[in-house]
Design an enzyme around this catalytic site. Structure first.
Site, PDB file in Angstrom:
ATOM      1  N   LYS A   1     -18.534  -6.707  -0.889  1.00  0.00           N
ATOM      2  CA  LYS A   1     -18.695  -8.012  -0.213  1.00  0.00           C
ATOM      3  C   LYS A   1     -18.065  -9.098  -1.069  1.00  0.00           C
ATOM      4  O   LYS A   1     -17.908  -8.933  -2.288  1.00  0.00           O
ATOM      5  CB  LYS A   1     -20.166  -8.346   0.045  1.00  0.00           C
ATOM      6  CG  LYS A   1     -21.069  -8.458  -1.207  1.00  0.00           C
ATOM      7  CD  LYS A   1     -21.006  -9.784  -1.950  1.00  0.00           C
ATOM      8  CE  LYS A   1     -21.956  -9.841  -3.134  1.00  0.00           C
ATOM      9  NZ  LYS A   1     -21.625 -10.859  -4.146  1.00  0.00           N
TER      10      LYS A   1
ATOM     11  N   PRO B   1     -14.743  -2.511  -8.510  1.00  0.00           N
ATOM     12  CA  PRO B   1     -15.003  -2.706  -9.934  1.00  0.00           C
ATOM     13  C   PRO B   1     -16.485  -2.975 -10.213  1.00  0.00           C
ATOM     14  O   PRO B   1     -17.157  -3.638  -9.420  1.00  0.00           O
ATOM     15  CB  PRO B   1     -14.164  -3.927 -10.311  1.00  0.00           C
ATOM     16  CG  PRO B   1     -13.370  -4.294  -9.136  1.00  0.00           C
ATOM     17  CD  PRO B   1     -13.829  -3.511  -7.954  1.00  0.00           C
TER      18      PRO B   1
ATOM     19  N   GLY C   1     -19.555  -4.705 -12.146  1.00  0.00           N
ATOM     20  CA  GLY C   1     -19.747  -6.030 -12.768  1.00  0.00           C
ATOM     21  C   GLY C   1     -18.750  -7.042 -12.230  1.00  0.00           C
ATOM     22  O   GLY C   1     -18.314  -7.932 -12.944  1.00  0.00           O
TER      23      GLY C   1
ATOM     24  N   GLY D   1     -19.143  -8.882  -9.179  1.00  0.00           N
ATOM     25  CA  GLY D   1     -19.623  -9.834  -8.174  1.00  0.00           C
ATOM     26  C   GLY D   1     -19.299  -9.386  -6.763  1.00  0.00           C
ATOM     27  O   GLY D   1     -19.341 -10.166  -5.820  1.00  0.00           O
ATOM     28  N   LEU D   2     -18.974  -8.094  -6.617  1.00  0.00           N
ATOM     29  CA  LEU D   2     -18.602  -7.554  -5.313  1.00  0.00           C
ATOM     30  C   LEU D   2     -19.699  -6.638  -4.760  1.00  0.00           C
ATOM     31  O   LEU D   2     -19.553  -6.071  -3.669  1.00  0.00           O
ATOM     32  CB  LEU D   2     -17.280  -6.774  -5.410  1.00  0.00           C
ATOM     33  CG  LEU D   2     -16.073  -7.594  -5.896  1.00  0.00           C
ATOM     34  CD1 LEU D   2     -14.864  -6.686  -6.144  1.00  0.00           C
ATOM     35  CD2 LEU D   2     -15.707  -8.671  -4.876  1.00  0.00           C
TER      36      LEU D   2
ATOM     37  N   GLY E   1     -20.807  -3.670  -5.460  1.00  0.00           N
ATOM     38  CA  GLY E   1     -20.526  -2.255  -5.210  1.00  0.00           C
ATOM     39  C   GLY E   1     -21.767  -1.388  -5.377  1.00  0.00           C
ATOM     40  O   GLY E   1     -22.064  -0.545  -4.524  1.00  0.00           O
ATOM     41  N   GLY E   2     -22.516  -1.601  -6.449  1.00  0.00           N
ATOM     42  CA  GLY E   2     -23.721  -0.800  -6.702  1.00  0.00           C
ATOM     43  C   GLY E   2     -24.762  -1.001  -5.605  1.00  0.00           C
ATOM     44  O   GLY E   2     -25.421  -0.049  -5.182  1.00  0.00           O
ATOM     45  N   SER E   3     -24.893  -2.236  -5.129  1.00  0.00           N
ATOM     46  CA  SER E   3     -25.858  -2.522  -4.058  1.00  0.00           C
ATOM     47  C   SER E   3     -25.432  -1.854  -2.761  1.00  0.00           C
ATOM     48  O   SER E   3     -26.262  -1.342  -2.006  1.00  0.00           O
ATOM     49  CB  SER E   3     -25.958  -4.032  -3.823  1.00  0.00           C
ATOM     50  OG  SER E   3     -26.390  -4.680  -4.988  1.00  0.00           O
ATOM     51  N   SER E   4     -24.125  -1.846  -2.493  1.00  0.00           N
ATOM     52  CA  SER E   4     -23.620  -1.203  -1.280  1.00  0.00           C
ATOM     53  C   SER E   4     -23.853   0.304  -1.356  1.00  0.00           C
ATOM     54  O   SER E   4     -24.303   0.926  -0.384  1.00  0.00           O
ATOM     55  CB  SER E   4     -22.124  -1.506  -1.113  1.00  0.00           C
ATOM     56  OG  SER E   4     -21.641  -0.990   0.094  1.00  0.00           O
TER      57      SER E   4
ATOM     58  N   ASP F   1     -29.071  -7.932  -3.296  1.00  0.00           N
ATOM     59  CA  ASP F   1     -27.912  -7.819  -2.391  1.00  0.00           C
ATOM     60  C   ASP F   1     -27.969  -6.589  -1.490  1.00  0.00           C
ATOM     61  O   ASP F   1     -27.084  -6.397  -0.672  1.00  0.00           O
ATOM     62  CB  ASP F   1     -26.620  -7.643  -3.221  1.00  0.00           C
ATOM     63  CG  ASP F   1     -26.157  -8.927  -3.857  1.00  0.00           C
ATOM     64  OD1 ASP F   1     -26.622  -9.988  -3.434  1.00  0.00           O
ATOM     65  OD2 ASP F   1     -25.311  -8.841  -4.762  1.00  0.00           O
TER      66      ASP F   1
HETATM   67  O1  C5P Z   1     -31.584  -8.615  -7.699  1.00  0.00           O
HETATM   68  P1  C5P Z   1     -30.539  -8.292  -8.691  1.00  0.00           P
HETATM   69  O2  C5P Z   1     -30.833  -7.025  -9.448  1.00  0.00           O
HETATM   70  O3  C5P Z   1     -29.173  -8.339  -8.161  1.00  0.00           O
HETATM   71  O4  C5P Z   1     -30.613  -9.477  -9.766  1.00  0.00           O
HETATM   72  C1  C5P Z   1     -30.097  -9.384 -11.059  1.00  0.00           C
HETATM   73  C2  C5P Z   1     -30.544 -10.589 -11.849  1.00  0.00           C
HETATM   74  O5  C5P Z   1     -29.871 -11.765 -11.390  1.00  0.00           O
HETATM   75  C3  C5P Z   1     -32.032 -10.921 -11.736  1.00  0.00           C
HETATM   76  O6  C5P Z   1     -32.800 -10.200 -12.661  1.00  0.00           O
HETATM   77  C4  C5P Z   1     -32.045 -12.418 -12.030  1.00  0.00           C
HETATM   78  O7  C5P Z   1     -31.959 -12.644 -13.417  1.00  0.00           O
HETATM   79  C5  C5P Z   1     -30.750 -12.890 -11.409  1.00  0.00           C
HETATM   80  N1  C5P Z   1     -30.944 -13.383 -10.019  1.00  0.00           N
HETATM   81  C6  C5P Z   1     -31.519 -14.618  -9.826  1.00  0.00           C
HETATM   82  N2  C5P Z   1     -31.711 -15.074  -8.538  1.00  0.00           N
HETATM   83  C7  C5P Z   1     -31.313 -14.342  -7.487  1.00  0.00           C
HETATM   84  C8  C5P Z   1     -30.693 -13.084  -7.666  1.00  0.00           C
HETATM   85  C9  C5P Z   1     -30.522 -12.637  -8.961  1.00  0.00           C
HETATM   86  O8  C5P Z   1     -31.900 -15.324 -10.773  1.00  0.00           O
HETATM   87  N3  C5P Z   1     -31.501 -14.818  -6.253  1.00  0.00           N
END
Ligand code: C5P
Length: 293
Positions: free
Chosen positions: A8, A92, A94, A96-97, A99-102, A134
């Site tokens: 995404k 890639p 790390g 911001g895309l 990938g792991g969540s998808s 995500d």
């Molecule tokens: O939910 P996810 O594992 O993607 O989030 C990773 C980290 O990013 C969280 O532990 C938090 O530090 C930060 N985060 C946040 N607010 C969000 C999503 C993520 O502060 N809405």
């Protein structure tokens, strides 16, 4: 069984404030794009769960999001069946895309079918939210406005400023290093500053027909660009190239992208970008998957 797991990009990421938990309240417009990982599921006679990964140096152990998703489907459904999972990474890590969540979201839905578990949509949605902010977005496979910490997903239709359905290409640019998401949010929290609005006007249409205009914007840019100067430079360089409608960072980085009218424009741009950024930089021309998949 084979499944494609798209990446995404965020066309809009507004941080609305800090929540009582460790998260931030968000309003983010996410759109699936045409670069994807591939997951393959094969029966395992021994009832075991296993994961093999190619294309990225990623741990395939119990903490991997795909393995966590597989265990969740087993717990929720009570099945004792096993599976051999093969993950081929193209997105890639790390970047911001997401990938792991998808990969995790598609593991939930694919194993629900593969093991014939009959888990309901609300069950899958609740499971997704425990895996990451995500993950829920990818249960929908279409552009969506995501709120809460990102897990509350409202599918939207995307339109150009004139009301026509949105069709866009983009060039994804990833420098080869990642930006840690918790660090990006902490740095933002220490000095909240909104991101600069882009020059493109887009429209999102909610399920009830309500139309909202917006300009691409990412509130994590000032925090991330303050340390990762390469990304600020990449965004500015992309914005200045012929045929680029706008440029933005995706999520917490490190991918920045240039929006173009067509994918072919992004392919042309990739040639000059490769010369400018050098051979180490990952460049990927894509289509925005604006129609439901
Ligand atoms: O939910 P996810 O594992 O993607 O989030 C990773 C980290 O990013 C969280 O532990 C938090 O530090 C930060 N985060 C946040 N607010 C969000 C999503 C993520 O502060 N809405």
């Amino acid at each position: 069984m084979q499944v494609r797991c798209p990446a995404k990009i965020n066309l809009l990421l507004r941080v609305l404030g800090r929540r009582p938990d460790e998260f931030h309240a968000l309003e983010t417009l996410m759109c699936p794009v045409s670069v994807h990982d591939e997951l393959t599921f094969e029966p395992a006679a021994d009832g075991e769960l296993s994961l093999r990964i190619e294309g990225a140096d990623l741990p395939a152990g119990e903490d991997n999001l795909v393995m966590r998703a597989a265990r969740l489907v087993r717990q929720l459904s009570g099945t004792r069946r096993g599976v051999k999972i093969f993950l081929r990474k193209h997105i890639p890590v790390g970047g911001g895309l997401a990938g792991g969540s998808s990969d995790a979201a598609h593991t939930l839905t694919a194993l629900n079918e593969f093991w014939q578990c009959a888990l309901t949509v609300p069950q899958l949605d609740a499971a997704a939210a425990t895996l990451g902010s995500d993950v829920n977005f990818f249960l929908h496979r279409q552009p969506a406005l995501c709120t809460g910490r990102g897990e509350l997903v409202q599918p939207v239709a995307l339109q150009a400023a004139d009301g026509r359905p949105l069709r866009l290409g983009a060039l994804l640019v990833h420098p080869g290093f990642g930006v840690p998401t918790p660090w990006a949010f902490q740095t933002y929290a220490a000095n909240p500053a909104v991101g600069e609005a882009g020059r493109l006007t887009l429209r999102q249409v909610a399920a009830d027909g309500a139309v909202t205009e917006f300009k691409p914007r990412n509130d994590l840019e000032p925090a991330v660009f303050g340390k990762y100067l390469w990304l600020a430079e990449a965004k500015a360089w992309l914005a200045a190239q012929d045929g680029v409608l706008d440029s933005l960072m995706s999520g917490s980085g490190a991918t920045v992208f240039a929006l173009t009218a067509h994918r072919e424009d992004a392919e042309k741009l990739a040639q000059s970008a490769q010369k400018y950024f050098g051979p180490e930089t990952w460049l990927h021309p894509i289509d925005l998957l604006t129609a439901p998949q």
